[in-house]
Every structure is written in C-alpha cells, then in structure tokens.
Scaffold this motif. Structure first.
Motif, PDB file in Angstrom:
ATOM      1  N   GLN A   1       0.897  -1.248  -0.087  1.00 38.80           N
ATOM      2  CA  GLN A   1      -0.011   0.127   0.069  1.00 38.80           C
ATOM      3  C   GLN A   1       0.754   1.228   0.002  1.00 38.80           C
ATOM      4  O   GLN A   1       2.015   1.324   0.330  1.00 38.80           O
ATOM      5  CB  GLN A   1      -0.779   0.016   1.379  1.00 38.80           C
ATOM      6  N   ILE A   2       0.341   2.363  -0.557  1.00 32.74           N
ATOM      7  CA  ILE A   2       1.015   3.604  -0.551  1.00 32.74           C
ATOM      8  C   ILE A   2      -0.172   4.771  -0.410  1.00 32.74           C
ATOM      9  O   ILE A   2      -1.024   4.684  -1.559  1.00 32.74           O
ATOM     10  CB  ILE A   2       2.021   3.748  -1.980  1.00 32.74           C
ATOM     11  N   VAL A   3       0.262   5.649   0.389  1.00 30.31           N
ATOM     12  CA  VAL A   3      -0.712   6.960   0.255  1.00 30.31           C
ATOM     13  C   VAL A   3      -0.076   8.063  -0.199  1.00 30.31           C
ATOM     14  O   VAL A   3       1.188   8.284   0.460  1.00 30.31           O
ATOM     15  CB  VAL A   3      -1.400   7.125   1.689  1.00 30.31           C
ATOM     16  N   TYR A   4      -0.537   8.582  -1.556  1.00 28.53           N
ATOM     17  CA  TYR A   4       0.351   9.561  -2.198  1.00 28.53           C
ATOM     18  C   TYR A   4      -0.529  11.200  -1.916  1.00 28.53           C
ATOM     19  O   TYR A   4      -1.778  10.804  -1.769  1.00 28.53           O
ATOM     20  CB  TYR A   4       0.211   9.606  -3.746  1.00 28.53           C
ATOM     21  N   HIS A   5       0.248  12.120  -1.680  1.00 29.48           N
ATOM     22  CA  HIS A   5      -0.369  13.585  -1.724  1.00 29.48           C
ATOM     23  C   HIS A   5       0.145  14.073  -3.039  1.00 29.48           C
ATOM     24  O   HIS A   5       1.640  14.147  -2.978  1.00 29.48           O
ATOM     25  CB  HIS A   5      -0.147  13.952  -0.374  1.00 29.48           C
ATOM     26  N   ASP A   6      -0.697  14.878  -3.728  1.00 31.35           N
ATOM     27  CA  ASP A   6      -0.196  15.609  -4.768  1.00 31.35           C
ATOM     28  C   ASP A   6      -0.802  17.072  -4.978  1.00 31.35           C
ATOM     29  O   ASP A   6      -2.188  17.009  -4.669  1.00 31.35           O
ATOM     30  CB  ASP A   6      -0.287  14.770  -6.278  1.00 31.35           C
ATOM     31  N   PHE A   7      -0.352  17.875  -5.381  1.00 31.29           N
ATOM     32  CA  PHE A   7      -0.829  19.323  -5.630  1.00 31.29           C
ATOM     33  C   PHE A   7      -1.729  19.391  -6.707  1.00 31.29           C
ATOM     34  O   PHE A   7      -2.141  20.238  -6.897  1.00 31.29           O
ATOM     35  CB  PHE A   7       0.382  20.458  -5.819  1.00 31.29           C
ATOM     36  N   ALA A   8      -1.923  18.561  -7.400  1.00 31.95           N
ATOM     37  CA  ALA A   8      -2.563  18.467  -8.653  1.00 31.95           C
ATOM     38  C   ALA A   8      -3.777  18.981  -8.482  1.00 31.95           C
ATOM     39  O   ALA A   8      -4.941  18.375  -7.902  1.00 31.95           O
ATOM     40  CB  ALA A   8      -2.661  17.044  -9.312  1.00 31.95           C
ATOM     41  N   HIS A   9      -4.347  19.931  -9.335  1.00 34.50           N
ATOM     42  CA  HIS A   9      -5.548  20.586  -9.316  1.00 34.50           C
ATOM     43  C   HIS A   9      -6.261  20.851 -10.817  1.00 34.50           C
ATOM     44  O   HIS A   9      -7.312  21.070 -11.092  1.00 34.50           O
ATOM     45  CB  HIS A   9      -5.552  21.845  -8.439  1.00 34.50           C
ATOM     46  N   SER A  10      -5.136  21.352 -11.743  1.00 33.87           N
ATOM     47  CA  SER A  10      -5.660  21.535 -13.223  1.00 33.87           C
ATOM     48  C   SER A  10      -5.930  20.265 -13.801  1.00 33.87           C
ATOM     49  O   SER A  10      -5.487  19.296 -13.426  1.00 33.87           O
ATOM     50  CB  SER A  10      -4.597  22.592 -13.819  1.00 33.87           C
ATOM     51  N   PRO A  11      -6.721  20.461 -14.913  1.00 34.37           N
ATOM     52  CA  PRO A  11      -7.030  19.143 -15.470  1.00 34.37           C
ATOM     53  C   PRO A  11      -5.845  18.335 -16.084  1.00 34.37           C
ATOM     54  O   PRO A  11      -5.899  17.039 -15.923  1.00 34.37           O
ATOM     55  CB  PRO A  11      -7.919  19.548 -16.837  1.00 34.37           C
ATOM     56  N   SER A  12      -4.764  19.006 -16.678  1.00 30.99           N
ATOM     57  CA  SER A  12      -3.600  18.262 -17.030  1.00 30.99           C
ATOM     58  C   SER A  12      -3.084  17.719 -16.004  1.00 30.99           C
ATOM     59  O   SER A  12      -2.542  16.475 -16.197  1.00 30.99           O
ATOM     60  CB  SER A  12      -2.772  19.099 -17.756  1.00 30.99           C
ATOM     61  N   LYS A  13      -2.843  18.361 -14.849  1.00 33.20           N
ATOM     62  CA  LYS A  13      -2.179  17.692 -13.716  1.00 33.20           C
ATOM     63  C   LYS A  13      -2.642  16.546 -13.042  1.00 33.20           C
ATOM     64  O   LYS A  13      -2.156  15.675 -12.628  1.00 33.20           O
ATOM     65  CB  LYS A  13      -1.927  18.821 -12.735  1.00 33.20           C
ATOM     66  N   VAL A  14      -4.212  16.615 -12.856  1.00 35.70           N
ATOM     67  CA  VAL A  14      -4.949  15.625 -12.471  1.00 35.70           C
ATOM     68  C   VAL A  14      -4.783  14.551 -13.189  1.00 35.70           C
ATOM     69  O   VAL A  14      -4.544  13.341 -12.979  1.00 35.70           O
ATOM     70  CB  VAL A  14      -6.335  16.101 -12.350  1.00 35.70           C
ATOM     71  N   LYS A  15      -4.889  14.591 -14.623  1.00 35.76           N
ATOM     72  CA  LYS A  15      -4.764  13.375 -15.506  1.00 35.76           C
ATOM     73  C   LYS A  15      -3.595  12.600 -15.685  1.00 35.76           C
ATOM     74  O   LYS A  15      -3.406  11.578 -15.281  1.00 35.76           O
ATOM     75  CB  LYS A  15      -5.152  13.660 -17.074  1.00 35.76           C
ATOM     76  N   ALA A  16      -2.263  13.586 -15.564  1.00 32.32           N
ATOM     77  CA  ALA A  16      -1.164  13.120 -15.408  1.00 32.32           C
ATOM     78  C   ALA A  16      -0.819  12.262 -14.047  1.00 32.32           C
ATOM     79  O   ALA A  16      -0.137  11.256 -14.079  1.00 32.32           O
ATOM     80  CB  ALA A  16       0.062  13.993 -15.659  1.00 32.32           C
ATOM     81  N   THR A  17      -1.220  12.895 -13.174  1.00 31.27           N
ATOM     82  CA  THR A  17      -0.863  12.521 -11.698  1.00 31.27           C
ATOM     83  C   THR A  17      -1.525  10.969 -11.614  1.00 31.27           C
ATOM     84  O   THR A  17      -0.954   9.887 -10.999  1.00 31.27           O
ATOM     85  CB  THR A  17      -1.363  13.463 -10.588  1.00 31.27           C
ATOM     86  N   ALA A  18      -2.948  10.881 -11.863  1.00 27.44           N
ATOM     87  CA  ALA A  18      -3.586   9.628 -11.779  1.00 27.44           C
ATOM     88  C   ALA A  18      -3.081   8.635 -12.733  1.00 27.44           C
ATOM     89  O   ALA A  18      -2.778   7.447 -12.055  1.00 27.44           O
ATOM     90  CB  ALA A  18      -5.197   9.940 -12.101  1.00 27.44           C
ATOM     91  N   LYS A  19      -2.633   8.855 -13.902  1.00 26.10           N
ATOM     92  CA  LYS A  19      -2.168   7.905 -14.632  1.00 26.10           C
ATOM     93  C   LYS A  19      -0.808   7.495 -14.247  1.00 26.10           C
ATOM     94  O   LYS A  19      -0.465   6.278 -14.425  1.00 26.10           O
ATOM     95  CB  LYS A  19      -2.012   8.631 -16.215  1.00 26.10           C
ATOM     96  N   ALA A  20      -0.082   8.247 -13.540  1.00 23.74           N
ATOM     97  CA  ALA A  20       1.348   7.909 -12.997  1.00 23.74           C
ATOM     98  C   ALA A  20       1.232   6.659 -12.136  1.00 23.74           C
ATOM     99  O   ALA A  20       1.685   5.614 -12.085  1.00 23.74           O
ATOM    100  CB  ALA A  20       2.170   9.141 -12.619  1.00 23.74           C
ATOM    101  N   VAL A  21       0.320   6.882 -11.153  1.00 23.48           N
ATOM    102  CA  VAL A  21       0.006   5.928 -10.039  1.00 23.48           C
ATOM    103  C   VAL A  21      -0.313   4.548 -10.777  1.00 23.48           C
ATOM    104  O   VAL A  21      -0.178   3.592 -10.465  1.00 23.48           O
ATOM    105  CB  VAL A  21      -0.935   6.458  -8.861  1.00 23.48           C
ATOM    106  N   GLN A  22      -1.767   4.844 -11.793  1.00 28.32           N
ATOM    107  CA  GLN A  22      -2.054   3.629 -12.137  1.00 28.32           C
ATOM    108  C   GLN A  22      -1.005   2.505 -13.047  1.00 28.32           C
ATOM    109  O   GLN A  22      -0.988   1.549 -13.141  1.00 28.32           O
ATOM    110  CB  GLN A  22      -3.141   4.025 -13.156  1.00 28.32           C
ATOM    111  N   GLU A  23      -0.174   3.608 -13.775  1.00 30.43           N
ATOM    112  CA  GLU A  23       0.905   2.727 -14.498  1.00 30.43           C
ATOM    113  C   GLU A  23       1.801   2.083 -13.627  1.00 30.43           C
ATOM    114  O   GLU A  23       2.468   1.066 -13.874  1.00 30.43           O
ATOM    115  CB  GLU A  23       1.451   3.731 -15.334  1.00 30.43           C
ATOM    116  N   GLN A  24       2.135   2.717 -12.476  1.00 32.63           N
ATOM    117  CA  GLN A  24       3.270   2.163 -11.642  1.00 32.63           C
ATOM    118  C   GLN A  24       2.583   0.689 -10.925  1.00 32.63           C
ATOM    119  O   GLN A  24       3.652   0.090 -10.759  1.00 32.63           O
ATOM    120  CB  GLN A  24       3.657   3.209 -10.536  1.00 32.63           C
ATOM    121  N   PHE A  25       1.297   0.806 -10.632  1.00 34.77           N
ATOM    122  CA  PHE A  25       1.030  -0.296 -10.012  1.00 34.77           C
ATOM    123  C   PHE A  25      -0.344  -0.803 -10.568  1.00 34.77           C
ATOM    124  O   PHE A  25      -1.377  -0.758  -9.994  1.00 34.77           O
ATOM    125  CB  PHE A  25       0.685   0.218  -8.566  1.00 34.77           C
ATOM    126  N   PRO A  26      -0.355  -1.448 -11.851  1.00 33.88           N
ATOM    127  CA  PRO A  26      -1.445  -1.725 -12.581  1.00 33.88           C
ATOM    128  C   PRO A  26      -2.172  -3.095 -11.732  1.00 33.88           C
ATOM    129  O   PRO A  26      -3.602  -2.712 -12.171  1.00 33.88           O
ATOM    130  CB  PRO A  26      -0.803  -2.107 -13.823  1.00 33.88           C
TER     131      PRO A  26
END
Length: 456
Positions: free
Chosen positions: A322-347
């Motif tokens: 398990q990992i709990v991440y905190h990210d500053f993402a708030h704009s659409p591009s940042k939200v998309k990139a951040t969520a995709k990163a965690v999905q890709e890392q732990f599919p």
C-alpha cells in the motif's frame, strides 16, 4: 548581497509562500527586515515567529513606512490601495515586486528560469538536487519545499540562480507575468495547459505569455522546450537569431515490480519518481544541467537519490502492498497526469482517488468542462468541493450533475461537506493505493491521519 552593507527592507504581504521565505533569507544574509500582512497562516506564521520576523499585529499600518527604508518588496496579493504602499509611493521609496528584487540582486549571475503550466516545481527541484549533489554553488527560488533545503529562496554571491518562474501577474502596480522580470539567460518551457482561467480568461492570451518569454531569450542564450507539447513545440521552433533552441521529450524508462528505471546508454538507473510526466520533467532538467556543465553521467548519478518536491506525489505512508500519495494536482492536465502515473506504476493494485477542486478556475462552471476525461480509468473516484469555500469565494453552488457532466464520468462520488468526506474515507476498506490530489486543505481533514489509518 553583501553582509557588510545591510539594507533596511520592508515586505508588504509577507505571509505568502515565497515572500516569507524571502524575508527569512534576507534576514539571514544580514539585512534589517520588517513586514506586514492582513493574514498570516502556518507554516509561514511559525517560520516567521522563529526568526523574530512575525509582525506584532496583523493588518496594514502606514506608520511602518519611513524614509530610511532602502527598499519595499510588494507581495502579489497587496492591492494598489494598500495604505503602506501608498505611503511608500508618496515618500518616493524604491518599490519592487519580489521578481524585480530577485533580479536586482542577481544581475551578475547566470539566470535560469523554469516556466510552464505544469512541472516547473519538479524540474526546478531536480536541478537544485543535481547541483547540490555535485557541490555546485548556486542560488534559487522555488515554489515548494525541496528536501535538503530549509528555505525556498537563497540569495548570495553564487554565480548561478535557478528560478521557478510563474506566469501570474507581477504585482498590483505592474500586471505582466512574473517570469519576464528575471531577464533569463536560459529558459525552459515545460508545457502549456490553460489552468488560470480566472486571471487569463482567453486561451490565446495565456499562450502569448510563453511566446513573450521565449522571445526574450538573449543571443547566446538557450531556450529548452518540451517538443511533445504542441503549443510549446510551435513556440520553441520559432526562429530566434543566436539562441540555442533545444527540444526535449520523455526520457526512456521502464517500470518493473512497482519500481521506475531510466534507460540509459550506461544501463538502467533506478529512480524514486514515477510516471511519464515526471520522466518528461527529468529530461527537461537534464537539458538545463547540460547547459550548466553537468555531464550525463553526473546527472544520472545524482538522480538516483532525488526525492520529489513537497506535495508532488509525496508518499505520506507506505508498506509493501500500500502507498498513500499526496499531490498538489488541481488543473485538468495535472490531475490526468498524476492519476495515470500511479495507475501505470501499480497496474495490479486497487486504487482509491480523492480530488479536491479548490482554485478559482476549478470552481468556475465555465472552466469545469476542461476536466473531461481527467479521471478516465479511475473507478469510483471522489470529487470534493467544500461548500464553505464556494461561499467564501462568492461562487455559485456546483451540483452533482455539473461535476458528472464536466468530467464525463457517471461513477463519481461527489461530496461537499468535510464530515461526509471523512465518513466516506472511513467506509473504505484500506486496500491498495490511495491518491489524494488537492491544492487546498481537504476541509481541514488531517492527511497524515488518513495515511496512518490506511497503512497499518
């Protein structure tokens, strides 16, 4: 700055993230520093108090301004009718925005400006880490806490300064982007995503800010640009006599068993960062470091030990499963990139996601459709809008239908009360990873307590 020639400096609106760090840096450099603000919150309040810089009272007082002040530094949220500012103008004192002051103190340095709608904090932090790792002397200005540095500002007699340059307006007296005030020798543009709708309501106007920055590149200077971003690539390829125009793109990488590796000519290099957007950021940082005399071998050696800047996919707590991440993402591009990163890392892992919409842009109904597909592929995400924040900002209510239509996603759980959000979190079975994306405070819910509950 020279310690044997101290300046007497007053900072108006000193409670901001950069301004309070600048106040502390100036005091430590031997200057006589005072300041004011109408509200000062932690961590700025505690930091200023520890340095003996916290004003006795909050609010504005023209009596603080006197003829013997060498400089006034004006924070962005100070308005043109501020009584301290008005007195400083009447006395004919030198008044700087913080970018103007940083430039004033950096005229003899090589100035590197990192710009873009996203990634600039991470890129700046990477460059700082690499230079520090190799014991290079440099100054800096960065918008977040970076591990190994106790302040986000340093001004000294170092030959180089690394500046995170944002496109927000310079000050109440000068409504131009901050990043043009640094007069760079080397500039980097990471990407352009329209996420300041409240300040720049027209997309063309927003893009034009970065064109201006690029056009200010001096002869024998360098413009480093992300060629994978269509607008940045267009700007980067415009002819500019005598300017080295250097494209970059996502650094080759691989993910194996939840670990990221850079693929290099010398073999695979393990790194702590995750996601394609961070490998893109890394490639930009590498391009800047090359301009500063850092070899590829030196760059990769240093990046093995780099940890993310604060609130940039920061790990609050982790275990083998398990990992709990905190990210500053708030704009659409940042939200998309951040969520995709965690999905890709732990599919193979389950993933729970909380997104708080908090900024003026993200809470604007005309801007909300920019979030279409930002949470695509995320099962049952929670989107939180604190209704009291809407009321405080004088914005109209946002309904569940508004959110589901904007994100083009029907399985969103939309919450507006912090207690409902707390109850929702406690109803989850802590399984897999949890990603919390917010530029706010999640309605006052303690993030570390969430992490401690999630990861036993």
């Amino acid at each position: 700055m020279e310690n044997n020639n101290p300046l007497k400096i007053h900072l108006i609106a000193m409670g901001g993230a950069i301004m309070h760090n600048l106040a502390i840096a100036l005091k430590r450099a031997g200057h006589l520093v005072t300041g004011s603000d109408d509200e000062i919150f932690d961590p700025a309040r505690t930091a200023l108090q520890q340095e003996g810089l916290l004003p006795d009272t909050e609010g504005w007082n023209a009596e603080r301004i006197s003829e013997d002040l060498d400089a006034i530094i004006l924070g962005m949220h100070a308005r043109s009718d501020n009584p301290e500012l008005q007195k400083a103008e009447a006395l004919g004192l030198k008044i700087y925005s913080f970018p103007e002051f940083v430039y004033e103190q950096s005229q003899d340095k090589k100035r590197v400006v990192i710009a873009g709608s996203h990634g600039k904090t991470s890129i700046t932090a990477m460059i700082m880490h690499v230079l520090r790792f190799h014991q290079q002397d440099f100054d800096f200005l960065v918008g977040a806490k970076v591990k190994g540095f106790d302040l986000s500002v340093k001004l000294s007699d170092a030959p180089v300064i690394i500046i995170e340059g944002d496109e927000y307006l310079n000050s109440a007296l000068d409504r131009v982007p901050k990043f043009v005030k640094y007069h760079h020798h080397i500039a980097l543009i990471s990407g352009i995503a329209w996420d300041h709708f409240n300040v720049f309501p027209k997309l063309d106007e927003y893009i034009g800010l970065f064109e201006t920055l690029a056009d200010l590149s001096p002869k024998e200077g360098a413009l480093i640009y992300n060629c994978q971003d269509p607008e940045v690539n267009r700007i980067g390829q415009m002819p500019r006599a005598g300017v080295a125009q250097i494209p970059y793109q996502t650094h080759p990488y691989a993910v194996r068993e939840g670990k990221s590796y850079l693929m290099t000519e010398e073999g695979d290099v393990p790194v702590a960062i995750i996601g394609a957007h961070n490998m893109e950021n890394l490639a930009g940082a590498k391009g800047v470091c090359q301009q500063l005399g850092i070899t590829d071998v030196q760059f990769y050696e240093a990046m093995r030990t780099f940890e993310t800047a604060n609130k940039r996919l920061t790990i609050l707590k982790s275990s083998d499963e398990q990992i709990v991440y905190h990210d500053f993402a708030h704009s659409p591009s940042k939200v998309k990139a951040t969520a995709k990163a965690v999905q890709e890392q732990f599919p193979q892992r389950a993933m729970h996601t909380i997104l708080e919409l908090h900024t003026f842009s993200s809470l604007n109904k005309d801007f909300l459709p920019q979030y279409a597909d930002a949470l695509a592929g995320i099962e049952n995400p929670v989107v939180f809008v604190n209704k009291s924040v809407l009321e405080h900002k004088g914005l109209p209510p946002i309904s569940e239908k508004d959110i589901k239509n904007a994100f083009a996603k029907e399985d969103i759980c939309y919450l507006q009360d912090p207690k409902d959000l707390q109850d929702k979190i406690e109803s989850w079975s802590p399984e897999g990873n949890l990603l919390i994306m917010t530029s706010g405070n999640l309605g006052g819910i303690n993030l570390q307590s969430i992490a401690d509950r999630w990861v036993k």
